[in-house]
Design an enzyme around this catalytic site. Structure first.
Site, mmCIF file in Angstrom:
data_model
loop_
_atom_site.group_PDB
_atom_site.id
_atom_site.type_symbol
_atom_site.label_atom_id
_atom_site.label_comp_id
_atom_site.label_asym_id
_atom_site.label_seq_id
_atom_site.Cartn_x
_atom_site.Cartn_y
_atom_site.Cartn_z
ATOM 1 N N ARG A 61 0.820 -1.212 0.000
ATOM 2 C CA ARG A 61 0.000 0.000 0.000
ATOM 3 C C ARG A 61 0.849 1.254 0.000
ATOM 4 N NH1 ARG A 61 -3.226 1.851 -2.666
ATOM 5 N NH2 ARG A 61 -4.112 -0.245 -2.618
ATOM 6 N N GLU A 70 7.056 39.707 -4.655
ATOM 7 C CA GLU A 70 5.788 39.668 -5.372
ATOM 8 C C GLU A 70 5.254 41.085 -5.577
ATOM 9 O OE1 GLU A 70 2.204 36.928 -4.333
ATOM 10 O OE2 GLU A 70 1.862 38.823 -3.295
ATOM 11 N N LYS A 129 2.537 24.485 -2.111
ATOM 12 C CA LYS A 129 1.201 23.909 -1.913
ATOM 13 C C LYS A 129 1.287 22.399 -2.105
ATOM 14 C CE LYS A 129 -1.094 28.149 -3.422
ATOM 15 N NZ LYS A 129 -1.942 28.799 -4.451
ATOM 16 N N ASP A 162 2.027 38.765 -9.900
ATOM 17 C CA ASP A 162 0.895 37.985 -9.413
ATOM 18 C C ASP A 162 -0.430 38.524 -9.932
ATOM 19 O OD1 ASP A 162 -0.169 35.879 -7.750
ATOM 20 O OD2 ASP A 162 -0.901 37.448 -6.411
ATOM 21 N N LYS A 193 6.232 38.453 -0.018
ATOM 22 C CA LYS A 193 4.892 38.503 -0.579
ATOM 23 C C LYS A 193 4.124 39.685 0.002
ATOM 24 C CE LYS A 193 3.213 34.760 -2.164
ATOM 25 N NZ LYS A 193 2.476 33.491 -2.344
#
Length: 281
Positions: free
Chosen positions: A97, A197, A132, A219, A164
């Site tokens: 598995r 950013e 992410k 962005d 950011k």
């Protein structure tokens, strides 16, 4: 493969799955039973995680014999046999598995990434992953991106400075954030690239006026503004586009002239490749 990162992940995953024993196998299969199993492909795509699978089998039981027929990064189709594993049957079933979970997800990511890479052919743009990722599986997922032909962005918070919008807001502005970053690098002696950013033309102008960065992340720019921004930057900084980039529009983003497009969906919402491990009777 970075064993120092992979080994703890594998050990923890096996502990989570096996606990105090695979009681189904222990209850139904006589001790010492040996056999062979094949890892079969049931989808079209790019295979990934073969090297990892071999490591998992040997981590469970060093005596298992693994014969690899298809290497990482290979295009596969249904009924292809990726590998055969032979030895103690309970050991094979213990590893089954975890091998499938890792390989199915990695192969899905590699397949998805490779599709984007194909869409970008003929441009000078490369596709980047993001942070992410699935907690605990980042190394494997970013490895799969590379297998699929993509490029890894920073691995985590520690190997690059990426300023950011929240960092800018908390720092008191773009110029102050960049200045603070340079002071931090000088103080700590760390060798870290700086990316920032920007959300609009005004912020881009501020960054260019301040200088002192290696890469500019554009962005959520529309195509017209993105092309204009790339022209203004004129190759002085590496350019990256992000926000709303999909398979349907990635080529159009690339045609704006950016060096990179970053796509979180490479890792956070991917369809696993269907694989199975079947006993050879």
């Amino acid at each position: 493969m970075d064993i120092e990162l992979v080994q703890p992940f594998i050990d923890n995953a096996l502990k989570e799955d096996v606990g105090d024993g695979d009681h189904t196998s222990l209850a139904t299969i006589p001790p010492g039973t040996t056999g062979k199993a094949r890892l079969l492909v049931k989808d079209n795509g790019i295979i990934a995680g073969v090297e990892l699978a071999q490591y998992i089998f040997h981590r469970v039981d060093k005596a298992l014999s693994v014969n690899i027929f298809i290497k990482d990064g290979t295009v596969v189709k249904p009924k292809d046999v990726v590998l055969e594993v032979e030895g103690d049957v309970i050991s094979i079933l213990t590893a089954e598995r975890l091998v499938l979970n890792c390989m199915q997800r990695m192969s899905g990511i590699a397949t998805n990434t490779n599709h984007i890479v194909d869409l970008l052919k003929g441009t000078n743009t490369q596709v980047l992953d993001t942070r992410k990722t699935t907690p605990g599986m980042r190394y494997l997922e970013k490895w799969a991106v590379r297998i699929g032909g993509g490029v890894n962005h920073r691995f985590g918070l520690y190997d690059m400075i990426l300023i950011k919008d929240n960092h800018v807001d908390y720092s008191g502005g773009i110029a102050r954030a960049i200045e603070n970053a340079h002071q931090y690098i000088e103080k700590t002696g760390k060798k870290l690239a700086i990316e920032i950013e920007v959300r609009n033309q005004e912020e881009l102008d501020e960054v260019i006026a301040a200088g002192g960065v290696d890469r500019i992340l554009l962005d959520n720019f529309n195509f017209a503004d993105l092309k204009q921004a790339v022209n203004i930057i004129e190759g002085r900084y590496i350019t990256e586009a992000s926000g709303g980039i999909t398979v349907d529009n990635v080529r159009e983003y690339a045609n704006c002239g950016v060096d990179y497009v970053s796509i979180g969906a490479l890792t956070h919402s991917v369809k696993c490749l269907d694989l199975s491990l079947k006993a050879v009777k």
